[in-house]
Design an enzyme around this catalytic site. Sequence first.
Site, mmCIF file in Angstrom:
data_model
loop_
_atom_site.group_PDB
_atom_site.id
_atom_site.type_symbol
_atom_site.label_atom_id
_atom_site.label_comp_id
_atom_site.label_asym_id
_atom_site.label_seq_id
_atom_site.Cartn_x
_atom_site.Cartn_y
_atom_site.Cartn_z
ATOM 1 N N SER A 103 -4.514 -5.964 -3.415
ATOM 2 C CA SER A 103 -3.501 -4.976 -3.001
ATOM 3 C C SER A 103 -2.069 -5.374 -3.330
ATOM 4 C CB SER A 103 -3.611 -4.713 -1.504
ATOM 5 O OG SER A 103 -4.657 -3.832 -1.280
ATOM 6 N N LYS A 144 -0.440 -3.135 -5.689
ATOM 7 C CA LYS A 144 0.034 -1.800 -5.278
ATOM 8 C C LYS A 144 1.562 -1.716 -5.298
ATOM 9 C CE LYS A 144 -3.914 -1.006 -2.141
ATOM 10 N NZ LYS A 144 -4.336 -1.088 -0.723
ATOM 11 N N TYR A 164 -8.043 2.279 -10.199
ATOM 12 C CA TYR A 164 -7.571 1.561 -9.011
ATOM 13 C C TYR A 164 -8.307 0.227 -8.851
ATOM 14 C CZ TYR A 164 -7.394 0.284 -4.089
ATOM 15 O OH TYR A 164 -7.285 -0.432 -2.925
ATOM 16 N N TYR A 175 -0.412 -3.705 6.484
ATOM 17 C CA TYR A 175 -1.294 -2.761 7.179
ATOM 18 C C TYR A 175 -1.075 -2.736 8.692
ATOM 19 C CZ TYR A 175 -3.627 -3.436 2.685
ATOM 20 O OH TYR A 175 -3.903 -3.559 1.360
ATOM 21 N N VAL A 196 -6.565 -8.669 -0.291
ATOM 22 C CA VAL A 196 -7.795 -9.268 0.244
ATOM 23 C C VAL A 196 -8.359 -10.392 -0.643
ATOM 24 C CG1 VAL A 196 -8.431 -7.269 1.648
ATOM 25 C CG2 VAL A 196 -9.336 -7.479 -0.695
HETATM 26 N N1 GLU Z 1 -9.240 -3.556 -3.557
HETATM 27 C C1 GLU Z 1 -9.164 -3.629 -2.133
HETATM 28 C C2 GLU Z 1 -9.797 -2.392 -1.538
HETATM 29 O O1 GLU Z 1 -9.617 -1.345 -2.067
HETATM 30 C C3 GLU Z 1 -7.736 -3.759 -1.749
HETATM 31 C C4 GLU Z 1 -7.488 -4.035 -0.286
HETATM 32 C C5 GLU Z 1 -6.484 -5.165 -0.085
HETATM 33 O O2 GLU Z 1 -6.317 -6.017 -0.949
HETATM 34 O O3 GLU Z 1 -5.842 -5.191 0.966
HETATM 35 O O4 GLU Z 1 -10.488 -2.424 -0.583
#
Ligand code: GLU
Length: 307
Positions: A67, A70, A191, A243, A261
């Site tokens: 993430s 992002k 994604y 988050y 993650v």
């Molecule tokens: N690729 C992970 C997902 O879509 C990203 C979540 C993260 O890194 O916080 O679940």
Amino acid sequence: MKSGISIDEVLAEVVAMVRPHFGKGRPADYIPQLAGVDPRQFGMAVCTVKGEEAYVGDADVPFSAQSITKLFALGLALNQIGDEVWTRVGKEPSGTPFNFLSQLEHEQGVPRNPFINAGALAITDILLDTVPSPDALVRDFLGMLSDSRLEIDEAVARSEVETAHKNRAIANLMRGFGTLTHDAEAVILAYCRQCAITISCRQLARAALPLAADGFSPIAEETIFPSRLTRRLNALLLTCGTYDSVGSFAYRVGLPAKSGVGGGILAVVPGQATIAVWSPELDRFGTSVVGAAALEHFSQLTNCSVL
Ligand code: GLU
């Protein structure tokens, strides 16, 4: 940053302080390929806007950026279509896990912010308007900003595409509401591939320098984001970057940050430095346990909290 000791000495102290935190979390296992990563790794890198670099541990080991990408995808979208992004996605903390579905239905398919999965899918959808492979665009953007050649880990990408059941549900719900304009499967593929970009702490700290240097990349030697946009990206990191633990993270660390993650966390000290830390064991919010502890100690030792 004020500590009276060098960044190298601060990092040496941080390494000693975080040792007791190993074993408190678990690597992400909902993406099978990530479950196999050696959990006891730890790396940290600091880049200052003045050109100093310091690093410790596994700072040159590439990990799954997940993430953290992002943030860079959002920066590209904002550079492309400006504030029109905010007609597609909000800027509020979600208070829910990164892949939470029902809030999205209540809110007619408009994601709370660009860092939860729904918001990132909306950003991928925007990038798909202009390029066939947003994942390659983000990889090459990060590569340019860090002066390195980055890869997409094909095994991680495949593993994530195969198990992206919740993300598929999110994408299809948004498609149903008309807040995704491209085929849901094409958005999911791009994604997941974007999340599978691998990067080391040192590369990540370099790539993020525009966020600390008012939008300028000393590595690429060009302005990447207008100054006002840089401040806004940092505001979003501070309020939405980790988050549903964003409040406690701000309380502990006091810096704009984005978790992933894969176990990476990127933090920004506006006007001063970027910090990238990586350790794969996660808490239940998807944030690296040892990484967050390291940032907390770093921020205390250097008194660099923005709060
Ligand atoms: N690729 C992970 C997902 O879509 C990203 C979540 C993260 O890194 O916080 O679940």
